[in-house]
Design a protein around this motif. Structure first.
Motif, PDB file in Angstrom:
ATOM      1  N   ASP A  39       5.298   9.025  -8.044  1.00 50.88           N
ATOM      2  CA  ASP A  39       6.460   8.368  -9.395  1.00 50.88           C
ATOM      3  C   ASP A  39       5.211   8.573 -10.656  1.00 50.88           C
ATOM      4  OD1 ASP A  39       7.872   7.955  -7.728  1.00 50.88           O
ATOM      5  OD2 ASP A  39       7.598   5.341  -7.969  1.00 50.88           O
ATOM      6  N   LYS A  40       3.930   8.951 -10.538  1.00 45.05           N
ATOM      7  CA  LYS A  40       2.937   9.363 -11.295  1.00 45.05           C
ATOM      8  C   LYS A  40       2.975   8.063 -12.938  1.00 45.05           C
ATOM      9  CE  LYS A  40       2.243  13.521  -9.695  1.00 45.05           C
ATOM     10  NZ  LYS A  40       1.464  13.075  -9.244  1.00 45.05           N
ATOM     11  N   LYS A  41       3.112   7.128 -12.175  1.00 45.38           N
ATOM     12  CA  LYS A  41       2.296   6.091 -12.579  1.00 45.38           C
ATOM     13  C   LYS A  41       0.948   5.726 -13.258  1.00 45.38           C
ATOM     14  CE  LYS A  41       2.766   0.770 -12.497  1.00 45.38           C
ATOM     15  NZ  LYS A  41       2.476  -0.680 -11.905  1.00 45.38           N
ATOM     16  N   PHE A  42       0.302   6.410 -13.438  1.00 45.32           N
ATOM     17  CA  PHE A  42      -0.826   6.687 -13.809  1.00 45.32           C
ATOM     18  C   PHE A  42      -0.459   8.324 -14.434  1.00 45.32           C
ATOM     19  CE2 PHE A  42      -1.508   3.226 -11.030  1.00 45.32           C
ATOM     20  CZ  PHE A  42      -1.562   2.072 -12.457  1.00 45.32           C
ATOM     21  N   GLY A  43      -0.001   9.501 -15.071  1.00 47.43           N
ATOM     22  CA  GLY A  43       0.233  10.804 -14.782  1.00 47.43           C
ATOM     23  C   GLY A  43      -0.767  10.882 -13.885  1.00 47.43           C
TER      24      GLY A  43
ATOM     25  N   ALA B 271       0.845  -1.203   0.046  1.00 53.06           N
ATOM     26  CA  ALA B 271       0.112  -0.094   0.086  1.00 53.06           C
ATOM     27  C   ALA B 271       1.211   1.228  -0.308  1.00 53.06           C
ATOM     28  CB  ALA B 271      -0.907  -0.510   1.491  1.00 53.06           C
ATOM     29  N   ILE B 272       1.962   1.058   0.299  1.00 53.39           N
ATOM     30  CA  ILE B 272       2.825   2.524   0.463  1.00 53.39           C
ATOM     31  C   ILE B 272       3.660   2.335  -0.318  1.00 53.39           C
ATOM     32  CG2 ILE B 272       4.849   3.241   1.730  1.00 53.39           C
ATOM     33  CD1 ILE B 272       3.408   2.229   4.434  1.00 53.39           C
ATOM     34  N   ALA B 273       3.437   1.384  -0.805  1.00 53.06           N
ATOM     35  CA  ALA B 273       4.353   1.345  -2.510  1.00 53.06           C
ATOM     36  C   ALA B 273       3.972   1.732  -3.328  1.00 53.06           C
ATOM     37  CB  ALA B 273       5.047   0.079  -2.467  1.00 53.06           C
ATOM     38  N   GLY B 274       2.275   1.584  -3.827  1.00 50.95           N
ATOM     39  CA  GLY B 274       1.758   1.920  -4.181  1.00 50.95           C
ATOM     40  C   GLY B 274       0.915   3.594  -4.702  1.00 50.95           C
ATOM     41  N   VAL B 275       1.040   3.901  -3.137  1.00 49.66           N
ATOM     42  CA  VAL B 275       0.614   5.759  -3.267  1.00 49.66           C
ATOM     43  C   VAL B 275       1.825   6.355  -3.534  1.00 49.66           C
ATOM     44  CG1 VAL B 275       0.527   7.152  -1.589  1.00 49.66           C
ATOM     45  CG2 VAL B 275      -0.681   5.114  -0.546  1.00 49.66           C
ATOM     46  N   LYS B 276       2.464   5.781  -3.736  1.00 53.48           N
ATOM     47  CA  LYS B 276       4.336   6.313  -4.181  1.00 53.48           C
ATOM     48  C   LYS B 276       3.935   6.413  -5.629  1.00 53.48           C
ATOM     49  CE  LYS B 276       9.102   6.631  -3.315  1.00 53.48           C
ATOM     50  NZ  LYS B 276       9.455   5.851  -4.875  1.00 53.48           N
ATOM     51  N   GLU B 277       4.173   4.830  -5.863  1.00 53.05           N
ATOM     52  CA  GLU B 277       4.009   5.021  -7.096  1.00 53.05           C
ATOM     53  C   GLU B 277       3.245   6.039  -8.229  1.00 53.05           C
ATOM     54  OE1 GLU B 277       2.407   0.747  -8.510  1.00 53.05           O
ATOM     55  OE2 GLU B 277       4.861   0.347  -8.302  1.00 53.05           O
TER      56      GLU B 277
END
Ligand code: AMP
Ligand code: GLY
Length: 424
Positions: free
Chosen positions: A173-177, A163-169
């Motif tokens: 990191d704007k994985k989904f823009g 979950a923490i990594a997901g929030v960061k992504e």
């Protein structure tokens, strides 16, 4: 009448196959279409997200009397508003109603305000706030990017670290823009999922036959979320009892809520539902036909699709008797190796002799140097109707073996899911 269909996926191919059966429809144009669609329609090479360019094209083609807008992005950009402002008839919700899909923050707030059952949630626009929330919230938890992310902006996190990594992504990191500038953090729900598409003109709402999607890339629902790897119709666990509950607690309240917000929804309103132990809950709304749900729903339709489209636009849907065929339908998606992450295009596709009752819905295909080649992640949908899901499933899988392209992969378990759940 001549009709323009906007879009280029398997869903649009299925819509065009259904429109071809209508005695009301003469010529079909498709913007931009694909290789399969090109066999049924004249392809128009205009960027359909450029709403002004589409408006100009329709203005210049006075033979086109009706436009069907199916993809989410032109709906969210206001293509229906643009066409109507120029005096053209268009099927699909206006921009202010398409927001029910294009903003998860909007749809969650709508459901909360009008008491429509859905997962509990919090919304975050600030990275630190989101991190401190997921450091203590219940696990598993679901993270959703607010904007459109082609069905991929959802992370189901089984552990706190995920979950923490997901929030960061999503947020850093704007994985989904920019879709990840705002995120919804949602309670994890459990139960079988069903897609119930509906036709609505804002006064009447008519559910279509149900279907089940398979969003994960790999068998047994493993791997990444995709746009959808296969579907079957109908859902065995969704009978009259569920249909009544959904109509009373979800469909009518949603239609009325959109009216009350001055955002009357006309078009296809898609309800992504989960049958939880506490009743049916909304997982998501879409403002359009689902892909690949449409590929199994429309072959089951026993009413003229063009008549329904016109009735929705003209506001007299209550006068149309919408009927469905008996039996079942299955669609299996053949995908490019690597999808939903990076994959190669331009691979030659060979198709052997398919059984006459199997229908192909082209998704990512095009013609290059006279050859059929791949041009997308989801390449083809192999679809068949049968006496029941098992019968349709057998036809689909025996025919999928006759199709080849480099890197092709597909799930082996479409249609098996939910088969042990008690029928309703
Ligand atoms: P969505 O794009 O919102 O439909 O989410 C994609 C998929 O993620 C859904 O089809 C579900 O399988 C799963 N999902 C979304 N929200 C939840 C939730 N609150 N609980 C469990 N699974 C979910
Ligand atoms: N198959 C899910 C969707 O169209 O969003």
């Amino acid at each position: 009448m001549n009709v323009l269909v906007i879009g280029n996926g398997g869903r649009e191919h299925a819509v065009i196959q259904a429109l071809k059966k209508s005695p009301k429809v003469d010529k079909i144009y498709a913007m931009k279409g694909n290789a399969g669609i090109g066999e049924l329609a004249e392809l128009v090479n205009v960027d359909y997200c450029d709403v002004k360019a589409v408006g100009d094209w329709v203005d210049a083609h006075s033979d086109v009397e009706f436009t069907v807008v199916t993809p989410d992005d032109p709906l969210a950009l206001g293509l229906v508003d643009e066409l109507e402002s120029r005096g053209h008839k268009a099927f699909g919700p206006k921009k202010n109603a398409a927001i029910i899909e294009s903003s998860k923050a909007f749809s969650k707030a709508l459901m909360k305000k009008y008491g429509i059952p859905t997962a509990e949630y919090e919304i975050f626009e600030n990275y630190e706030d989101a991190i401190s929330y997921v450091e203590t919230c219940n696990i598993p938890v679901v993270l959703k990017a607010d904007g459109l992310a082609l069905g991929k902006g959802v992370l189901i996190c089984q552990t706190r670290d995920e979950a923490i990594a997901g929030v960061k992504e999503m947020m850093l990191d704007k994985k989904f823009g920019s879709a990840g500038n705002k995120i919804v953090v949602e309670e994890f729900l459990e139960g079988p999922e069903v897609s119930v598409l509906s036709f609505t003109d804002g006064e009447t709402i008519v559910p279509m036959i149900t279907s089940c999607d398979h969003k994960r890339a790999l068998d047994n629902d493993m791997g990444l979320n995709t746009g959808g790897m296969g579907t079957f119709s109908p859902a065995p666990f969704y009978g009259e009892k569920s249909a009544k509950e959904v109509m009373e607690k979800i469909m009518l309240p949603t239609m009325k809520a959109m009216n009350a917000e001055d955002r009357t929804f006309k078009g296809v309103l898609y309800f992504g539902l989960m049958k939880t132990k506490n009743g049916m809950k909304v997982i998501e709304y879409n403002s359009r036909f689902g892909d690949p749900e449409t590929q199994v729903v429309l072959p089951m339709l026993d009413t003229d699709l063009m008549e329904i489209f016109q009735a929705v636009v003209d506001g007299n849907l209550k006068d149309v008797d919408i009927k469905w065929k008996d039996g079942a339908c299955v669609c299996l998606v053949l995908a490019s190796g690597g999808y939903p992450e990076s994959y190669q295009k331009g691979k030659e596709i060979t198709i052997g002799e398919l059984d006459s009752d199997v229908v192909l819905c082209h998704a990512g295909t095009s013609i290059k140097d006279g050859k059929l080649v791949t041009s997308g992640g989801r390449v083809l949908g192999v679809c068949a109707r049968g006496r029941d899901i098992e019968d349709a499933r057998k036809k689909v899988y025996s025919n999928a073996e006759k199709i080849r392209f480099d890197g092709m992969y597909y799930r082996k378990d479409i249609g098996i899911k939910y088969r042990d759940i008690i029928k309703e």
